[in-house]
Write a protein that holds these residues in place. Sequence first.
Motif, short mmCIF file in Angstrom:
data_model
loop_
_atom_site.label_atom_id
_atom_site.label_comp_id
_atom_site.label_asym_id
_atom_site.label_seq_id
_atom_site.Cartn_x
_atom_site.Cartn_y
_atom_site.Cartn_z
N TYR A 221 0.84 -1.20 0.00
CA TYR A 221 0.00 0.00 0.00
C TYR A 221 0.87 1.25 0.00
CZ TYR A 221 -4.25 2.66 0.75
OH TYR A 221 -5.31 3.51 0.59
N GLY A 222 1.96 1.23 0.77
CA GLY A 222 2.87 2.37 0.79
C GLY A 222 3.51 2.61 -0.57
N SER B 79 0.88 4.06 -2.85
CA SER B 79 0.56 5.45 -2.51
C SER B 79 1.67 6.41 -2.92
CB SER B 79 0.27 5.58 -1.01
OG SER B 79 1.44 5.42 -0.26
N VAL C 227 -4.19 7.21 -3.73
CA VAL C 227 -4.03 6.16 -2.72
C VAL C 227 -3.41 6.84 -1.49
CG1 VAL C 227 -2.98 3.95 -2.17
CG2 VAL C 227 -3.75 4.41 -4.50
N ASN C 228 -4.18 6.91 -0.40
CA ASN C 228 -3.79 7.71 0.76
C ASN C 228 -3.13 6.85 1.84
OD1 ASN C 228 -3.67 9.42 2.95
ND2 ASN C 228 -5.60 10.40 2.47
N ALA C 229 -1.83 7.07 2.03
CA ALA C 229 -1.08 6.30 3.02
C ALA C 229 -1.45 6.70 4.44
CB ALA C 229 0.42 6.50 2.79
N GLU C 230 -1.79 7.96 4.65
CA GLU C 230 -2.16 8.40 5.99
C GLU C 230 -3.43 7.70 6.47
OE1 GLU C 230 -1.01 10.35 3.62
OE2 GLU C 230 0.69 11.40 4.52
N TYR D 17 -4.37 4.73 5.62
CA TYR D 17 -3.94 3.38 5.97
C TYR D 17 -3.29 3.37 7.36
CZ TYR D 17 -2.24 -1.37 5.45
OH TYR D 17 -2.02 -2.71 5.62
N GLN E 293 6.57 3.49 0.93
CA GLN E 293 6.54 4.84 0.37
C GLN E 293 7.94 5.28 -0.07
OE1 GLN E 293 4.80 8.38 1.37
NE2 GLN E 293 3.13 7.55 0.14
N ARG F 142 9.01 9.86 6.83
CA ARG F 142 7.78 9.09 6.67
C ARG F 142 7.44 8.27 7.92
NH1 ARG F 142 4.21 10.51 2.85
NH2 ARG F 142 4.87 12.43 3.75
#
Length: 156
Positions: free
Chosen positions: A13-14, A17, A23-26, A28, A50, A142
Amino acid sequence: MSGVVEAAAALGYGFASALVPVVNAEAYAVVAGHSGGYAVIAVIALAVGQTAGKLLLFEAARRGTGRLARRLARRSRSGRVAARTARWAEPVRRWLSHRRTGLPTVLLSALVGVPPLALVSIAAGTAGLRHWEFAIACLLGRVVRFAIVALPAALA
């Protein structure tokens, strides 16, 4: 979910994103904070994913610097676009090419999000910043950002 599955999901996911802005990593990180036990693993894996994605942008910009300049020059019939691009790109490139200004800018961007990390990644790649220094500053920023975002959810 087990720790390995959570880490793999957060890593993927990172990475996604980092390359796809919607695609929002925050988000997640908040969900991972609610899950409890594996929040720390998820935050670190999300940050690693990320950073890997931003390194991809960094390296693409580093290797394609000459191609991009040639393409912009070809598209600009009057040269106005090339002149305008050079007017803002060169000071940014000089700013990011020095360790004492470039690394804090990457760290601040990774931590706060201003300036946008995707743009900083591309600009740092063209500026010749060392990739391992970029990676460390990006990863550190990050991890702290995602930990701050996930902490309230984990404590709730």
